[in-house]
Design a protein around this motif. Structure first.
Motif, PDB file in Angstrom:
ATOM      1  N   ARG A 216      48.830 -21.270  48.360  1.00 56.05           N
ATOM      2  CA  ARG A 216      48.548 -19.916  47.869  1.00 56.05           C
ATOM      3  C   ARG A 216      49.743 -19.285  47.159  1.00 56.05           C
ATOM      4  O   ARG A 216      49.641 -18.143  46.687  1.00 56.05           O
ATOM      5  N   LEU A 217      50.845 -19.993  47.077  1.00 52.39           N
ATOM      6  CA  LEU A 217      52.036 -19.404  46.476  1.00 52.39           C
ATOM      7  C   LEU A 217      51.778 -18.965  45.033  1.00 52.39           C
ATOM      8  O   LEU A 217      52.304 -17.941  44.585  1.00 52.39           O
ATOM      9  N   LYS A 218      50.948 -19.698  44.334  1.00 51.36           N
ATOM     10  CA  LYS A 218      50.626 -19.357  42.941  1.00 51.36           C
ATOM     11  C   LYS A 218      49.819 -18.068  42.848  1.00 51.36           C
ATOM     12  O   LYS A 218      49.715 -17.458  41.769  1.00 51.36           O
ATOM     13  N   ASP A 219      49.247 -17.618  43.968  1.00 51.17           N
ATOM     14  CA  ASP A 219      48.414 -16.420  43.974  1.00 51.17           C
ATOM     15  C   ASP A 219      49.176 -15.181  44.431  1.00 51.17           C
ATOM     16  O   ASP A 219      48.595 -14.104  44.542  1.00 51.17           O
ATOM     17  N   VAL A 220      50.475 -15.322  44.695  1.00 47.01           N
ATOM     18  CA  VAL A 220      51.285 -14.203  45.184  1.00 47.01           C
ATOM     19  C   VAL A 220      51.906 -13.458  44.004  1.00 47.01           C
ATOM     20  O   VAL A 220      52.445 -14.063  43.076  1.00 47.01           O
ATOM     21  N   HIS A 221      51.819 -12.141  44.069  1.00 51.31           N
ATOM     22  CA  HIS A 221      52.373 -11.297  43.000  1.00 51.31           C
ATOM     23  C   HIS A 221      53.228 -10.201  43.637  1.00 51.31           C
ATOM     24  O   HIS A 221      53.017  -9.809  44.785  1.00 51.31           O
ATOM     25  N   TYR A 222      54.186  -9.688  42.873  1.00 48.07           N
ATOM     26  CA  TYR A 222      55.136  -8.711  43.386  1.00 48.07           C
ATOM     27  C   TYR A 222      55.142  -7.476  42.483  1.00 48.07           C
ATOM     28  O   TYR A 222      54.998  -7.576  41.264  1.00 48.07           O
ATOM     29  N   ILE A 223      55.314  -6.328  43.135  1.00 45.45           N
ATOM     30  CA  ILE A 223      55.462  -5.086  42.372  1.00 45.45           C
ATOM     31  C   ILE A 223      56.398  -4.166  43.153  1.00 45.45           C
ATOM     32  O   ILE A 223      56.394  -4.165  44.387  1.00 45.45           O
ATOM     33  N   SER A 224      57.217  -3.428  42.445  1.00 46.73           N
ATOM     34  CA  SER A 224      58.116  -2.454  43.081  1.00 46.73           C
ATOM     35  C   SER A 224      57.635  -1.052  42.748  1.00 46.73           C
ATOM     36  O   SER A 224      57.296  -0.757  41.599  1.00 46.73           O
ATOM     37  N   ASP A 225      57.614  -0.191  43.768  1.00 45.95           N
ATOM     38  CA  ASP A 225      57.197   1.186  43.528  1.00 45.95           C
ATOM     39  C   ASP A 225      57.751   2.073  44.630  1.00 45.95           C
ATOM     40  O   ASP A 225      58.314   1.585  45.615  1.00 45.95           O
ATOM     41  N   LYS A 226      57.571   3.374  44.458  1.00 45.84           N
ATOM     42  CA  LYS A 226      58.117   4.332  45.409  1.00 45.84           C
ATOM     43  C   LYS A 226      57.275   4.456  46.671  1.00 45.84           C
ATOM     44  O   LYS A 226      57.741   4.959  47.693  1.00 45.84           O
ATOM     45  N   SER A 227      56.006   4.064  46.613  1.00 51.42           N
ATOM     46  CA  SER A 227      55.145   4.090  47.786  1.00 51.42           C
ATOM     47  C   SER A 227      54.160   2.931  47.717  1.00 51.42           C
ATOM     48  O   SER A 227      53.870   2.412  46.634  1.00 51.42           O
ATOM     49  N   ALA A 228      53.643   2.537  48.871  1.00 50.60           N
ATOM     50  CA  ALA A 228      52.728   1.396  48.931  1.00 50.60           C
ATOM     51  C   ALA A 228      51.459   1.667  48.148  1.00 50.60           C
ATOM     52  O   ALA A 228      50.999   0.831  47.367  1.00 50.60           O
ATOM     53  N   GLU A 229      50.892   2.875  48.342  1.00 49.70           N
ATOM     54  CA  GLU A 229      49.611   3.151  47.685  1.00 49.70           C
ATOM     55  C   GLU A 229      49.738   3.184  46.164  1.00 49.70           C
ATOM     56  O   GLU A 229      48.852   2.708  45.442  1.00 49.70           O
ATOM     57  N   LYS A 230      50.847   3.724  45.672  1.00 54.84           N
ATOM     58  CA  LYS A 230      51.048   3.749  44.221  1.00 54.84           C
ATOM     59  C   LYS A 230      51.169   2.341  43.656  1.00 54.84           C
ATOM     60  O   LYS A 230      50.576   2.022  42.622  1.00 54.84           O
ATOM     61  N   GLY A 231      51.935   1.508  44.349  1.00 57.31           N
ATOM     62  CA  GLY A 231      52.104   0.140  43.882  1.00 57.31           C
ATOM     63  C   GLY A 231      50.808  -0.642  43.897  1.00 57.31           C
ATOM     64  O   GLY A 231      50.485  -1.371  42.952  1.00 57.31           O
ATOM     65  N   ILE A 232      50.025  -0.474  44.971  1.00 57.88           N
ATOM     66  CA  ILE A 232      48.748  -1.190  45.088  1.00 57.88           C
ATOM     67  C   ILE A 232      47.781  -0.751  44.002  1.00 57.88           C
ATOM     68  O   ILE A 232      47.162  -1.578  43.318  1.00 57.88           O
ATOM     69  N   LEU A 233      47.643   0.558  43.842  1.00 57.10           N
ATOM     70  CA  LEU A 233      46.708   1.071  42.832  1.00 57.10           C
ATOM     71  C   LEU A 233      47.139   0.687  41.418  1.00 57.10           C
ATOM     72  O   LEU A 233      46.315   0.310  40.588  1.00 57.10           O
ATOM     73  N   LYS A 234      48.430   0.775  41.174  1.00 47.51           N
ATOM     74  CA  LYS A 234      48.934   0.432  39.837  1.00 47.51           C
ATOM     75  C   LYS A 234      48.634  -1.025  39.518  1.00 47.51           C
ATOM     76  O   LYS A 234      48.158  -1.358  38.421  1.00 47.51           O
ATOM     77  N   TYR A 235      48.899  -1.902  40.477  1.00 51.21           N
ATOM     78  CA  TYR A 235      48.666  -3.321  40.233  1.00 51.21           C
ATOM     79  C   TYR A 235      47.170  -3.615  40.130  1.00 51.21           C
ATOM     80  O   TYR A 235      46.742  -4.389  39.255  1.00 51.21           O
ATOM     81  N   ALA A 236      46.366  -3.003  40.985  1.00 54.37           N
ATOM     82  CA  ALA A 236      44.921  -3.243  40.968  1.00 54.37           C
ATOM     83  C   ALA A 236      44.308  -2.843  39.626  1.00 54.37           C
ATOM     84  O   ALA A 236      43.443  -3.539  39.082  1.00 54.37           O
ATOM     85  N   HIS A 237      44.778  -1.733  39.075  1.00 53.10           N
ATOM     86  CA  HIS A 237      44.293  -1.314  37.757  1.00 53.10           C
ATOM     87  C   HIS A 237      44.806  -2.253  36.667  1.00 53.10           C
ATOM     88  O   HIS A 237      44.081  -2.560  35.712  1.00 53.10           O
ATOM     89  N   LYS A 238      46.026  -2.710  36.822  1.00 54.75           N
ATOM     90  CA  LYS A 238      46.629  -3.586  35.813  1.00 54.75           C
ATOM     91  C   LYS A 238      45.843  -4.883  35.649  1.00 54.75           C
ATOM     92  O   LYS A 238      45.649  -5.372  34.528  1.00 54.75           O
ATOM     93  N   VAL A 239      45.391  -5.441  36.776  1.00 58.99           N
ATOM     94  CA  VAL A 239      44.682  -6.728  36.715  1.00 58.99           C
ATOM     95  C   VAL A 239      43.172  -6.545  36.706  1.00 58.99           C
ATOM     96  O   VAL A 239      42.421  -7.510  36.765  1.00 58.99           O
ATOM     97  N   ASN A 240      42.722  -5.275  36.657  1.00 54.66           N
ATOM     98  CA  ASN A 240      41.289  -4.976  36.637  1.00 54.66           C
ATOM     99  C   ASN A 240      40.583  -5.576  37.854  1.00 54.66           C
ATOM    100  O   ASN A 240      39.571  -6.288  37.741  1.00 54.66           O
TER     101      ASN A 240
END
Length: 280
Positions: A216-240
């Motif tokens: 599953r290593l190929k399925d792992v992605h990273y994002i940095s943000d000021k809060s967990a919810e912001k990072g999750i939402l930002k990434y979720a929107h980015k990848v649709n």
């Protein structure tokens, strides 16, 4: 997946949940337990009503609920699905665990407005109380499932050791309902901040211990943000993404996970279904 529980309060949101549950039930040949909680006011021991009056009123409202419940379940999308209507007293969150345990349920699907953002979506609502107390995964639906097709799910996880049992249960379910599962690590500022090498080493160690391989290593992605919810939402929107999956610490609720405010733009777009797993 054999048994799905759907709390019904006759709102549009509970119908959205019922519709999604029907789609999943057809896919997995599962049955649905549709539960309506009839909360009757408790008559004080020395109130004006007699016990007989109270029992008569309870019977009246139960029969009324049965009629309304049966009408509510007359939906075309339920054709071919085994649906068992259940009427219970008291509040949804206080008895769902008992029903789930007695029936060895695999999933709870419920609707929620979530109109004021991700944190408010969970905190202080019946939805949050169900998530907090549920021993089984809870899928929260916010909108009518016009085209319910889970091609891409974002599973947010911090890859710590206490996630291992929940990770295995979660990925097993996610793999069965989604085409692609992306694992997301949100790197936050403060004492928990990690550099790239530290993040990657931690993820590799976790996957090796959890599954005995790094598939599953190929399925792992990273994002940095000021809060967990912001990072999750930002990434979720980015990848649709089609859905977000997260783990909760049970009775401590999700407030600890979803802390801080979210920008108005993200709040307005936070329309993802949310699947929660309890940490074991």
């Amino acid at each position: 997946m054999k048994t799905i529980i759907v709390p019904i309060d006759f709102s549009n949101y509970s119908e959205y949940a019922l519709n999604v549950a029907a789609i999943l039930a057809k896919k997995h040949n599962a049955e649905i337990l549709a539960i309506h909680m009839l909360e009757l006011a408790t008559v004080h021991a020395y109130g004006t009503e007699t016990q007989a009056d109270h029992m008569e009123k309870a019977l009246f409202y139960t029969k009324l609920a049965e009629k309304k419940f049966n009408e509510f379940l007359q939906r075309d999308y339920l054709e071919g699905v085994s649906v068992t209507p259940i009427i219970r007293h008291f509040k949804v969150f206080s008895e769902l665990g008992e029903v789930a345990s007695d029936n060895q349920a695999d999933l709870i699907v419920m609707g929620s407005r979530g109109a004021s953002g991700m944190k408010e979506f969970f905190v202080g609502s019946n939805t949050e109380k169900v998530v907090r107390n549920s021993e089984i995964p809870v899928l929260v639906i916010k909108d009518k499932p016009v085209h319910w097709d889970l091609k891409k799910v974002v599973f947010a996880i911090d890859f710590s050791d206490d996630y291992t049992p929940s990770f295995l249960n979660a990925t097993k379910l996610l793999d069965s309902i989604a085409t692609e599962v992306q694992l997301l690590y949100v790197n936050l500022p403060g004492d928990g901040f990690k550099n790239t090498d530290e993040m990657e080493a931690g993820v590799e160690n976790f996957l090796q211990q959890a599954e005995g391989n790094l598939n599953r290593l190929k399925d792992v992605h990273y994002i940095s943000d000021k809060s967990a919810e912001k990072g999750i939402l930002k990434y979720a929107h980015k990848v649709n993404a089609d859905m977000i999956a997260i783990a909760t610490h049970g009775r401590t609720g999700l407030a600890r996970f979803f802390e801080g405010s979210i920008s108005e733009d993200l709040t307005n777009k936070a329309d993802f279904p949310i699947l929660t797993f309890r940490l074991e």
